[in-house]
Design an enzyme around this catalytic site. Sequence first.
Site, mmCIF file in Angstrom:
data_model
loop_
_atom_site.group_PDB
_atom_site.id
_atom_site.type_symbol
_atom_site.label_atom_id
_atom_site.label_comp_id
_atom_site.label_asym_id
_atom_site.label_seq_id
_atom_site.Cartn_x
_atom_site.Cartn_y
_atom_site.Cartn_z
ATOM 1 N N ILE A 153 -11.980 -6.394 0.936
ATOM 2 C CA ILE A 153 -11.524 -5.013 1.071
ATOM 3 C C ILE A 153 -10.746 -4.896 2.374
ATOM 4 O O ILE A 153 -11.179 -5.414 3.413
ATOM 5 C CB ILE A 153 -12.713 -4.024 1.074
ATOM 6 C CG1 ILE A 153 -13.431 -4.068 -0.280
ATOM 7 C CG2 ILE A 153 -12.243 -2.602 1.376
ATOM 8 C CD1 ILE A 153 -14.739 -3.333 -0.311
ATOM 9 N N GLY A 154 -9.617 -4.231 2.321
ATOM 10 C CA GLY A 154 -8.782 -4.082 3.505
ATOM 11 C C GLY A 154 -8.992 -2.770 4.221
ATOM 12 O O GLY A 154 -10.044 -2.125 4.113
ATOM 13 N N ASP A 155 -7.957 -2.327 4.934
ATOM 14 C CA ASP A 155 -8.081 -1.143 5.775
ATOM 15 C C ASP A 155 -7.877 0.176 5.027
ATOM 16 O O ASP A 155 -8.300 1.227 5.500
ATOM 17 C CB ASP A 155 -7.064 -1.207 6.918
ATOM 18 C CG ASP A 155 -5.629 -1.112 6.396
ATOM 19 O OD1 ASP A 155 -5.266 -1.932 5.522
ATOM 20 O OD2 ASP A 155 -4.879 -0.234 6.844
ATOM 21 N N GLY A 196 -0.117 -2.544 5.706
ATOM 22 C CA GLY A 196 0.096 -3.813 6.404
ATOM 23 C C GLY A 196 -1.046 -4.779 6.194
ATOM 24 O O GLY A 196 -1.816 -4.668 5.242
ATOM 25 N N TRP A 197 -1.151 -5.725 7.118
ATOM 26 C CA TRP A 197 -2.189 -6.747 7.042
ATOM 27 C C TRP A 197 -3.502 -6.093 7.466
ATOM 28 O O TRP A 197 -3.789 -5.924 8.644
ATOM 29 C CB TRP A 197 -1.823 -7.920 7.939
ATOM 30 C CG TRP A 197 -2.670 -9.134 7.723
ATOM 31 C CD1 TRP A 197 -3.761 -9.260 6.915
ATOM 32 C CD2 TRP A 197 -2.479 -10.401 8.353
ATOM 33 N NE1 TRP A 197 -4.272 -10.533 6.985
ATOM 34 C CE2 TRP A 197 -3.504 -11.259 7.863
ATOM 35 C CE3 TRP A 197 -1.555 -10.909 9.262
ATOM 36 C CZ2 TRP A 197 -3.623 -12.585 8.282
ATOM 37 C CZ3 TRP A 197 -1.669 -12.229 9.676
ATOM 38 C CH2 TRP A 197 -2.693 -13.057 9.186
ATOM 39 N N GLY A 198 -4.316 -5.713 6.488
ATOM 40 C CA GLY A 198 -5.459 -4.852 6.694
ATOM 41 C C GLY A 198 -6.442 -5.288 7.756
ATOM 42 O O GLY A 198 -6.995 -4.463 8.489
ATOM 43 N N THR A 219 0.824 -1.195 0.000
ATOM 44 C CA THR A 219 0.000 0.000 0.000
ATOM 45 C C THR A 219 0.871 1.264 0.000
ATOM 46 O O THR A 219 1.957 1.265 0.560
ATOM 47 C CB THR A 219 -0.886 -0.007 1.259
ATOM 48 O OG1 THR A 219 -1.758 -1.132 1.194
ATOM 49 C CG2 THR A 219 -1.701 1.256 1.385
#
Length: 348
Positions: A241-243, A264-266, A212
């Site tokens: 969908i992530g953060d 990062g890991w959302g 990202t």
Amino acid sequence: MKKYTFFLLFILIFTQCDTAKKNMESETNQKFAIVIHGGAGTILKKNMTPEMELEYKRVLEQAVRTGYAILKNGGSSLDAVEKTINILEDSPLFNAGKGAVFTNQGKNELDASIMDGKTLKAGAIAGVTTVKNPINLARAVMEKSEHVMLSREGAEFFASQHNIELVNPAYFYVESRYQSLLRAQEKDKTTLDHNGQSEFYDSNIKDAKFGTVGCVALDKKGNIAAGTSTGGMTNKKWGRIGDAPIIGAGTYANNATCGISATGWGEFFMRNVVAYDISAMMEYKGLTIEKAANEVIQKKLTKLGGDGGIIGLDKNGTIVMEFNTAGMYRASIDTKGKLTIGIYKENE
């Protein structure tokens, strides 16, 4: 009478000169700064060729200088964030825009968000496949609609109505990203891949990469803005969908505290509401941005099992680049005009 007129004239001239002097001093003392990231993960020097390292640093510098020039010339933090992220979105090096990773269906689905620390207005988009620069659409949602987040076909229709540049989905094709998808599908895994290497999302998540991109800026008027843009996870399914487009998780800005952009890991950033949590710690506990970022990333996020990092700055232009991974692509120019570029965790 003449003496009185002369006296008044003297006072007027003195007052104007004093005002001009104060204005010049105010202009001189106005603080502005910018910080960016291009993803965090297991980014090790031993795995990086000298040529690739130079190219990453070149694009990072180009991006951060683009935003800094806008701020230096009196431009807004929103403009600086948007134009800076455009540079990163247009580069195939990063997992955003042109360099976005592929979904399980062989598509590129893009997410982005932006927030104005002055008004607390925000805009976000998710799952778009034809928007060249997702951060531009996120800003349009913020400024030209009554909503915060739009997704997929609806977001793309909104883009077509507001002169946002659309492209054929083929524009996003990058061979190394597609090869990463094929490797992931062979193992039936989901990978948060930053640069096309075969590091998969499984029990060994600490070896995954995150790509990202984001930017936080403080302008001369004291306004903070933050933005984030991503292609998400390689081999992601079910419209995941992530953060990045989630206000408070991947992006947050408030003039009273700070601006934050995460990578990062959302799922963990959403569960920890990372971006807002840093701001809340500053507001409610009186922590500095350095202590708040360290508390949230190194303790809270790490304890829950999440990997990644954040960039941020406060209303005084204090910059943080906090991460719990082996590296994070990052760059900043502080209030004194000092340029910093980093890739690895160790001092460079």
